[in-house]
Structure formats: structure tokens, C-alpha cells
Design a protein around this motif. Structure first.
Motif, short mmCIF file in Angstrom:
data_model
loop_
_atom_site.label_atom_id
_atom_site.label_comp_id
_atom_site.label_asym_id
_atom_site.label_seq_id
_atom_site.Cartn_x
_atom_site.Cartn_y
_atom_site.Cartn_z
N ALA A 23 0.99 3.28 15.25
CA ALA A 23 -0.35 2.76 15.55
C ALA A 23 -0.27 1.30 16.00
N VAL A 24 0.60 0.52 15.38
CA VAL A 24 0.79 -0.88 15.78
C VAL A 24 1.37 -0.93 17.19
N ILE A 105 -1.45 1.82 1.41
CA ILE A 105 -1.82 3.23 1.28
C ILE A 105 -1.11 3.89 0.11
N CYS A 106 -1.82 4.83 -0.51
CA CYS A 106 -1.27 5.71 -1.54
C CYS A 106 -0.89 4.92 -2.80
N HIS A 107 0.40 4.87 -3.15
CA HIS A 107 0.86 4.16 -4.34
C HIS A 107 1.11 2.68 -4.09
N ALA A 108 1.02 2.23 -2.83
CA ALA A 108 1.33 0.83 -2.49
C ALA A 108 0.50 -0.21 -3.25
N VAL A 145 -10.89 5.57 3.39
CA VAL A 145 -10.41 4.22 3.72
C VAL A 145 -11.44 3.24 3.18
N LYS A 146 -10.95 2.15 2.60
CA LYS A 146 -11.84 1.11 2.09
C LYS A 146 -11.43 -0.21 2.71
N VAL A 147 -12.37 -0.85 3.40
CA VAL A 147 -12.13 -2.17 3.97
C VAL A 147 -12.91 -3.16 3.10
N ASP A 163 -5.23 10.62 4.96
CA ASP A 163 -6.15 9.56 5.37
C ASP A 163 -5.57 8.68 6.48
N LEU A 164 -4.35 8.97 6.92
CA LEU A 164 -3.67 8.10 7.88
C LEU A 164 -4.44 7.81 9.17
N PRO A 165 -5.10 8.78 9.80
CA PRO A 165 -5.84 8.44 11.03
C PRO A 165 -6.91 7.36 10.79
N ALA A 166 -7.68 7.51 9.73
CA ALA A 166 -8.72 6.52 9.42
C ALA A 166 -8.10 5.19 9.00
N PHE A 167 -7.03 5.25 8.21
CA PHE A 167 -6.33 4.05 7.75
C PHE A 167 -5.79 3.25 8.94
N CYS A 168 -5.08 3.94 9.83
CA CYS A 168 -4.48 3.26 10.98
C CYS A 168 -5.55 2.64 11.87
#
Length: 181
Positions: A23-24, A105-108, A145-147, A163-168
């Protein structure tokens, strides 16, 4: 947009590294793999070994000033190892002190808890971290996703690989805005 991806030498959930990395790149940015040791890191598909990835930078040899944002991939072992490494915890904390965006994300968020940067913030994660986030003074929500903009920087969090698409999308938008500010 130069983005640090902080990971331990092993235990990274591969898709939580590779999807945000791509994504980056797709946004025209430069992702950099930062770890606690030089060489390469071992990713996993849940509990099974997956690919290895070359380390670009060692956390004790870089500064937050070199990056526009920080991404913390998950995997259970990855953030558990990072939170035990003083240099990694300090590196994470420095992004908050510098007002630069952080995505996890996730456990991070375990690493965020160790860096003492979730107090007063609202975030999400893998559900098993809910109590840890609350005990560290954060508010845990079950959202894709939470901003969270309430603090010295923007914190973008998600729960799981699904959740990766929304996260990215969310973190790339924020990182791009901050990099151009």
C-alpha cells in the motif's frame, strides 16, 4: 513518504507486513524494514513459517526524523519480542513525541502499551489485547479500523488481517497528509 515498518527478527504475521508495505509502494512511498537486528526477518502465516525479508535499517541506528510514519505489523510473537527490546520501545515512543502518525494492527498494540502511549487514546486490536489496552489507560473498541486524532499524533489501528483493506487505506491517507504538511 518514507515509512518505517518495525518488526522483530521473527514472528511477524506476513500479510500484516506485505499488504501495508505494498500500500505504501502503491501510494508512491518508500517503505523501510526496521528491526532489532541486521540481516533478515522470518514472517509467519499464523503458526507456520512463511517468507523471510531483508532488514533495511536497525532500530538502534536510526532516528524518527528519517521517517514520515511508523507501521507496526502484528503476529503474536512479533510485538511480544519488540516490547522486550528497549530500543524498539523507545523508537515507537519517539514517533508519538515527534507528532508523527503510527499505524498498528492485530497484536501490535502490545508494543504501544509497553511504550506507554495509549493512555487517553481510543484504539482497536485483536480482541485478546482489550484488557491490556484498558489497563494502560486506553479505550478499546471493536471496529474494523479506528483513527484516533486525540493526542500528540494520529494513531490508526485495526483488529486482524481481514481489516487490511480499510487499515491500509486509512493509514496511507493519514501518512500522505502528514508527509506533505
Amino acid at each position: 513518504m518514507k515509512v518505517a515498518f518495525l518488526v522483530a527478527p521473527e514472528g511477524i504475521e506476513q500479510v500484516e507486513l506485505t499488504d501495508p508495505w505494498q500500500a505504501v509502494k502503491n501510494a508512491g512511498g518508500t517503505p523501510r524494514l526496521v528491526s532489532t537486528e541486521p540481516g533478515s526477518v522470518q514472517a509467519f502465516h499464523h503458526l507456520d513459517k512463511a517468507d523471510t525479508f531483508p532488514v533495511d535499517d536497525v532500530v538502534d541506528q536510526v532516528s524518527v526524523q528519517e521517517y514520515d510514519g511508523l507501521v507496526l505489523p502484528g503476529g503474536v510473537a512479533n510485538p511480544d519480542a519488540l516490547r522486550m527490546h528497549e530500543g524498539a520501545v523507545s523508537f515507537v515512543k519517539s514517533f508519538f513525541e515527534a507528532g508523527k502518525p503510527v499505524a498498528a494492527i492485530c497484536h501490535a498494540p502490545w508494543t504501544l502499551v509497553e511504550a506507554d502511549v495509549v493512555r487517553g487514546r481510543t484504539l482497536t486490536s485483536w480482541p485478546s489485547l482489550r484488557t491490556d489496552v484498558r489497563n494502560a489507560g486506553g479505550t478499546w473498541v471493536d471496529e474494523q479500523v479506528k483513527v484516533c486524532t486525540g493526542g500528540p499524533n494520529t494513531l490508526i489501528t485495526s483488529r486482524k488481517p481481514g481489516d487490511l483493506p480499510a487499515f491500509c487505506s486509512a493509514f496511507v491517507k493519514e501518512f500522505r497528509t502528514t508527509a506533505h504538511a
